[in-house]
Design an enzyme around this catalytic site. Structure first.
Site, PDB file in Angstrom:
ATOM      1  CG  HIS A  19      58.627 -25.682  46.456  1.00  0.00           C
ATOM      2  ND1 HIS A  19      57.440 -25.618  47.141  1.00  0.00           N
ATOM      3  CD2 HIS A  19      58.523 -24.785  45.451  1.00  0.00           C
ATOM      4  CE1 HIS A  19      56.645 -24.730  46.569  1.00  0.00           C
ATOM      5  NE2 HIS A  19      57.285 -24.205  45.537  1.00  0.00           N
ATOM      6  CG  ASP A 114      56.545 -28.327  48.982  1.00  0.00           C
ATOM      7  OD1 ASP A 114      56.155 -27.268  49.455  1.00  0.00           O
ATOM      8  OD2 ASP A 114      57.520 -28.434  48.204  1.00  0.00           O
TER       9      ASP A 114
END
Ligand code: UDP
Length: 475
Positions: A19, A114
């Site tokens: 990520h 995210d």
């Protein structure tokens, strides 16, 4: 020249290198290409602080970073699984995120969360900021997330396993149920409720940035464009591929690269299963035997084998004296000396893939690895392990045609040495492999075009930045 106030854009990254790496790349582009004041926020407790720090240290000084304080997860059973823990960590960290955004001074135009992070979207709305989702994955996964909400609707609560198998995704691969992401197949899994909640919030986002590009998922991109025009779903802007830009020397970096420098052009198979992938002891030995049997040159990033059979080692911190190379079969390193290099734990992957000696990638199909391979024009042997990797493998083999997937890498059984050697030789030298190699070269060109001066991804990010700037002016 206007001095940007702090925190015009807040990027809220979920834990894990998979990520943080693309979010950091987004931060870099927003500051260097667009002059926005960006704060990149990370969480404490579920990622390796040293890896996070290494990624963050490669950012230009203009990107502000902030690590939110730890929150307690002690009351949760570790059995709830990695995904559910991530969702909980985000949820419990929201008060800290709020304090950071309120205390930063100046107006925040956009909060970009995210995957795992959409619990923060209501906070964006409350603080008068636009709420965006940065999706570090494919259009296809957004599509899966959308449909899981529809499936779960009150009228007819269903599950993916009620749907036809295989399942055609509109504009995407025809997906076998076995290739659906983990946690999506069965509502009895603990993470399922979190996934539904996460997906349900998607419809309320102001927009999405997706780490993909038009020519990678053409039909999917068009489907989403139409849905945005019809108001059926927020706009999804393909802004990828984000590939980590080289950042000075990392430790241990030079050994791999020096070794590659000594190998013939287009001769080396690079083998890596990402930051969390783990093979069993038996499978590790079989892979070693397959590499040996192929007679090909290889660079293998060896990780500690999984002793409990789980393909995902995320969340388990290996002890200092655990040497993954000690698990390789007896004599393997000696027998393959010269033509094979096995390194423990980590290789500078982007540089390895870009190296002229590298010809193929045996990959777990993590989305970052996928994009890095595509951007380097390196064809793959798809060997997915967990999370949404099987779906990525389906995209790579069926939609883009840049990977071969051994039949045995479809189930949870052993991939034999014969299958490994055969897949490698086919990819490197075979006729089917030739088509795949050609597709990989073509897709590399498309990836370059996406970020060329008038490229689709560059334009898409510019359009979003334009919206954020307009929002700032209205504050
Ligand atoms: N990576 C690396 N060296 C390694 C293993 C991984 O540089 O030895 C990087 C890789 O280039 C990618 C990221 O770590 O950017 C892994 O992300 P991905 O989505 O491929 O897989 P994950 O680790 O999340 O499963």
């Amino acid at each position: 020249e206007e001095v940007p106030s702090q925190q015009q854009v807040v990027l809220f990254a979920s834990p894990g290198a998979g990520h943080l790496i693309p979010v950091a790349e987004l931060a870099r582009r927003l500051t260097t290409d667009h002059g926005l004041a960006v704060t990149l926020v990370t969480l404490t407790g579920m990622s390796d602080p040293a890896t996070d720090a290494a990624v963050l240290s490669s950012l230009p000084a203009t990107v502000a970073t902030s690590v939110l304080p730890a929150v307690s997860l002690d009351d949760l059973s570790p059995d709830i699984g990695f995904g559910a823990l991530m969702f909980e960590l985000v949820r419990r960290s929201l008060p800290h995120l709020r304090a950071l955004m309120e205390g930063g001074g100046g107006a925040v135009a956009a909060l970009v969360c995210d995957f795992f992070g959409t619990a923060a979207l209501p906070l964006a709305a409350e603080l008068g900021a636009q709420g965006y989702v940065f999706f570090p994955n494919s259009f296809a996964l957004i599509s899966i997330m959308r449909h899981i909400v529809e499936l779960h609707g009150d009228a007819a609560p269903g599950e993916y396993r009620d749907l036809p198998d295989p399942l055609p995704l509109p504009g995407g691969p025809v997906l076998r149920h076995a290739d659906l992401p983990d946690g999506f197949r069965d509502r009895k899994e603990l993470v399922y409720a979190y996934v539904i909640e996460e997906a349900w919030r998607y419809g309320r986002a102001d927009g999405f940035l997706v780490n993909s590009f038009e020519e990678l998922e053409t039909a999917m991109a068009e489907t989403f464009k139409r849905d945005a025009e019809d108001g059926a779903f927020p706009p999804v802007y393909p802004v990828g591929p984000f590939v980590r830009s080289s950042s000075g020397e990392e430790s241990d970096e030079s050994a791999c690269l020096e070794w590659l420098d000594r190998q013939p052009e287009g001769s080396v198979v690079y083998v890596s299963f990402g930051t969390g992938g783990a093979l069993s002891v038996e499978q590790t030995a079989e892979l070693a035997a397959g590499l040996e049997m192929s007679g090909l040159r290889f660079l293998w990033v060896v990780r500690m084998p999984s002793l409990d059979g789980s393909p995902c080692a995320l969340g388990t911190i290996p002890g200092d004296n655990n040497d993954p190379l000690a698990w390789l079969p007896d004599g393997f390193l000696e027998r393959t000396r010269g033509r094979g290099l096995a390194v423990a734990a980590w290789a500078p992957q982007v540089r390895v893939l870009a190296h002229p000696a590298t010809a193929a990638f045996v990959s777990h199909c993590g989305w970052n690895s996928t994009l890095e391979s595509v951007a380097a024009g390196v064809p793959m042997v798809a060997w997915p392990l967990y999370a949404e990797q099987k779906m990525n493998a389906a995209i790579l083999t069926e939609v883009t045609g840049v990977a071969l997937r051994p039949a045995a890498a479809r189930g949870d059984g052993l991939v034999t040495r014969e299958e490994i050697a055969a897949a490698l030789l086919e990819l490197m030298e075979g006729e089917k492999g030739g088509a795949v190699r050609g597709r990989a070269r073509a897709l590399r060109q498309a990836a370059v075009r996406a970020w060329s001066l008038d490229g689709s991804s560059r334009r898409a990010l510019g359009e979003v930045v334009g919206k954020w700037r307009a929002a700032l002016l209205n504050k």
